[in-house]
Design a protein around this motif. Structure first.
Motif, PDB file in Angstrom:
ATOM      1  N   PHE A 235     -16.543  -1.281   9.281  1.00  0.00           N
ATOM      2  CA  PHE A 235     -16.858  -1.725   7.726  1.00  0.00           C
ATOM      3  C   PHE A 235     -16.364  -3.315   7.785  1.00  0.00           C
ATOM      4  CE2 PHE A 235     -14.990  -2.415   3.436  1.00  0.00           C
ATOM      5  CZ  PHE A 235     -16.185  -2.153   2.824  1.00  0.00           C
ATOM      6  N   ILE A 236     -15.209  -3.700   8.245  1.00  0.00           N
ATOM      7  CA  ILE A 236     -14.538  -4.917   8.326  1.00  0.00           C
ATOM      8  C   ILE A 236     -15.014  -5.896   9.072  1.00  0.00           C
ATOM      9  CG2 ILE A 236     -12.414  -3.905   7.622  1.00  0.00           C
ATOM     10  CD1 ILE A 236     -11.381  -4.529  10.390  1.00  0.00           C
ATOM     11  N   MET A 237     -16.008  -5.572   9.944  1.00  0.00           N
ATOM     12  CA  MET A 237     -16.750  -6.614  10.797  1.00  0.00           C
ATOM     13  C   MET A 237     -17.627  -7.492   9.892  1.00  0.00           C
ATOM     14  SD  MET A 237     -17.779  -4.350  14.236  1.00  0.00           S
ATOM     15  CE  MET A 237     -18.645  -6.079  14.782  1.00  0.00           C
ATOM     16  N   CYS A 238     -17.987  -6.711   8.652  1.00  0.00           N
ATOM     17  CA  CYS A 238     -18.871  -7.511   7.764  1.00  0.00           C
ATOM     18  C   CYS A 238     -18.093  -8.822   7.519  1.00  0.00           C
ATOM     19  CB  CYS A 238     -18.957  -6.720   6.440  1.00  0.00           C
ATOM     20  SG  CYS A 238     -19.844  -5.015   6.901  1.00  0.00           S
TER      21      CYS A 238
ATOM     22  N   CYS B 284      -7.988 -12.765   2.986  1.00  0.00           N
ATOM     23  CA  CYS B 284      -7.613 -13.009   3.963  1.00  0.00           C
ATOM     24  C   CYS B 284      -6.535 -12.132   4.492  1.00  0.00           C
ATOM     25  CB  CYS B 284      -7.409 -14.702   4.046  1.00  0.00           C
ATOM     26  SG  CYS B 284      -7.090 -14.933   5.916  1.00  0.00           S
ATOM     27  N   THR B 285      -5.269 -12.173   3.864  1.00  0.00           N
ATOM     28  CA  THR B 285      -4.328 -11.614   4.391  1.00  0.00           C
ATOM     29  C   THR B 285      -4.609  -9.801   4.687  1.00  0.00           C
ATOM     30  OG1 THR B 285      -2.920 -13.128   3.269  1.00  0.00           O
ATOM     31  CG2 THR B 285      -1.997 -10.789   3.855  1.00  0.00           C
ATOM     32  N   LEU B 286      -5.243  -9.370   3.467  1.00  0.00           N
ATOM     33  CA  LEU B 286      -5.856  -7.790   3.643  1.00  0.00           C
ATOM     34  C   LEU B 286      -6.634  -7.623   4.581  1.00  0.00           C
ATOM     35  CD1 LEU B 286      -6.026  -7.215  -0.147  1.00  0.00           C
ATOM     36  CD2 LEU B 286      -4.100  -6.470   1.254  1.00  0.00           C
ATOM     37  N   TYR B 287      -7.649  -8.521   5.074  1.00  0.00           N
ATOM     38  CA  TYR B 287      -8.570  -8.571   6.181  1.00  0.00           C
ATOM     39  C   TYR B 287      -7.797  -8.072   7.314  1.00  0.00           C
ATOM     40  CZ  TYR B 287     -11.715 -10.300   9.517  1.00  0.00           C
ATOM     41  OH  TYR B 287     -12.567 -10.447  10.867  1.00  0.00           O
ATOM     42  N   HIS B 288      -6.870  -9.075   7.721  1.00  0.00           N
ATOM     43  CA  HIS B 288      -6.124  -9.060   9.081  1.00  0.00           C
ATOM     44  C   HIS B 288      -5.192  -8.104   8.798  1.00  0.00           C
ATOM     45  CE1 HIS B 288      -7.772 -12.776  10.906  1.00  0.00           C
ATOM     46  NE2 HIS B 288      -7.436 -13.311   9.728  1.00  0.00           N
ATOM     47  N   TYR B 289      -4.483  -7.696   7.793  1.00  0.00           N
ATOM     48  CA  TYR B 289      -3.718  -6.533   7.929  1.00  0.00           C
ATOM     49  C   TYR B 289      -4.432  -5.137   8.002  1.00  0.00           C
ATOM     50  CZ  TYR B 289      -0.117  -3.352   5.836  1.00  0.00           C
ATOM     51  OH  TYR B 289       0.674  -2.667   5.715  1.00  0.00           O
ATOM     52  N   LEU B 290      -5.647  -4.986   7.294  1.00  0.00           N
ATOM     53  CA  LEU B 290      -6.257  -3.679   7.620  1.00  0.00           C
ATOM     54  C   LEU B 290      -6.921  -3.760   9.160  1.00  0.00           C
ATOM     55  CD1 LEU B 290      -7.206  -1.364   6.292  1.00  0.00           C
ATOM     56  CD2 LEU B 290      -9.566  -2.642   5.657  1.00  0.00           C
ATOM     57  N   GLY B 291      -7.155  -4.818   9.628  1.00  0.00           N
ATOM     58  CA  GLY B 291      -7.587  -4.704  11.040  1.00  0.00           C
ATOM     59  C   GLY B 291      -6.358  -4.414  12.053  1.00  0.00           C
TER      60      GLY B 291
END
Length: 340
Positions: free
Chosen positions: A93-96, A113-120
């Protein structure tokens, strides 16, 4: 054309080209520049990432529906597969977001941006942690089969899975504390999405999400492999003394060797997909954009292969796919279907 007009036209042309290379042309002095790549390279990257993302989401969603819906599949091992499928589903999902930033421009703000990296970080740690739990489960099942039902219960597995997710969130919150407290603190221009962790935090992340888990997995799987091979040799020796059990022994022999080969494939694929990414992180060397894209794609591709390796080897998964695709799972009482 006069020299003044020519100079003006040249200036306007250069200005338009410069604006075309900016993420936000209206912010001329503070906008980041786009990563200018050949059109063919950009299209290939788009297609590759989109295909991996869709395949990862689809395969893992099938695993999630299968194990969640059919009661007969609610076993300790399948609960671990469910946890792995959930984490890998979110990887797809986050690959989108990775597809969106191919040109090097981030348009969703510092908080996203922070949430994207944090979730990753959380998903990666959880996925690796679940793989360790799966290796422990297989170790007990093969090396201590008599005590397996008492040692590995659904309740204990649920507790371990919950602890795996909680520990991943807690650990990554500590490692990424600076980024979470001030999103975008390391961005140098608008349109940039930079996530920086200090040297100590980087080493801790490298140990807890790669070196430590890989060591545990290799040690356990090597032990399982040795036990499987020893069992196969023992069955071969028994065939000479007990001819009446020859066919049973041959079947057991093939089964043990197949299990050993499967475990070998699991370890090799896991290392091949994750090693390049963490080797780059360990060395700290700068790499070009194409190499970085390849390493990230390979890293994420492991989440696409996990359902293939861990689920497609099971006949019940193929049966559940047919029931899901034909919408038979919507029928009353379908959760009681015999899947084994």
């Amino acid at each position: 054309m006069t020299s003044t007009a020519a100079s003006c036209l040249l200036f306007l042309t250069m200005k338009s080209l410069e604006e075309a290379e900016l993420c936000f042309p209206e912010l001329l002095n503070s906008s980041c520049r786009k990563d200018m790549r050949p059109h063919s390279v950009s299209m290939l990257t788009y297609i590759l990432l989109t295909s991996i993302s869709l395949l990862t989401v689809t395969l893992n969603l099938l695993v999630i529906i299968s194990i969640s819906h059919f009661k007969q599949l609610h076993t300790p091992t399948n609960l671990l597969l469910l946890s792995l499928a959930v984490s890998d589903f979110f990887v797809g999902f986050i690959m989108c977001f990775q597809i969106v930033v191919i040109e090097g421009c981030w348009s969703f703000g510092d908080l996203m941006c922070t949430l994207y990296h944090y979730l990753g970080f959380i998903i990666t740690a959880t996925s690796v942690g679940t793989m360790v739990l799966i290796s422990v489960d297989r170790y007990v099942a093969i090396c201590d089969p008599l005590h397996y039902p008492n040692k590995v219960t659904q309740k204990r597995v649920k507790i371990c899975v919950c602890l795996c997710w909680i520990c991943s969130v807690f650990l990554d919150s500590l490692l990424l504390k600076d980024n979470l407290e001030q999103p975008g603190r390391y961005n140098s221009c608008f349109g940039e999405c930079v996530f920086v962790i200090n040297y100590i935090a980087g080493l801790a992340d490298l140990f807890f999400t790669f070196i430590g888990p890989v060591t545990v997995i290799i040690v356990l799987y090597m032990r399982v492999f040795v036990v499987a091979v020893s069992h196969a040799r023992a069955m071969r020796s028994h065939t000479a003394a007990f001819s009446l059990k020859c066919s049973v022994s041959v079947t057991a022999n093939k089964s043990e060797l197949k299990a050993a080969r499967t475990l070998g494939v699991v370890v090799v694929v896991f290392l091949v997909c994750l090693c390049p990414y963490y080797c780059v992180s360990l060395t700290g060397t700068l790499i070009d954009a194409s190499t970085a894209t390849f390493v990230i794609c390979l890293f994420n591709f492991n989440s696409c292969l996990n359902p293939v390796i861990y689920a497609f080897f099971y006949p019940w998964f193929r049966k559940s796919i047919r029931l899901i695709v034909t919408l038979k799972i919507l029928q009353p009482g379908s959760c009681e279907t015999n899947m084994l």
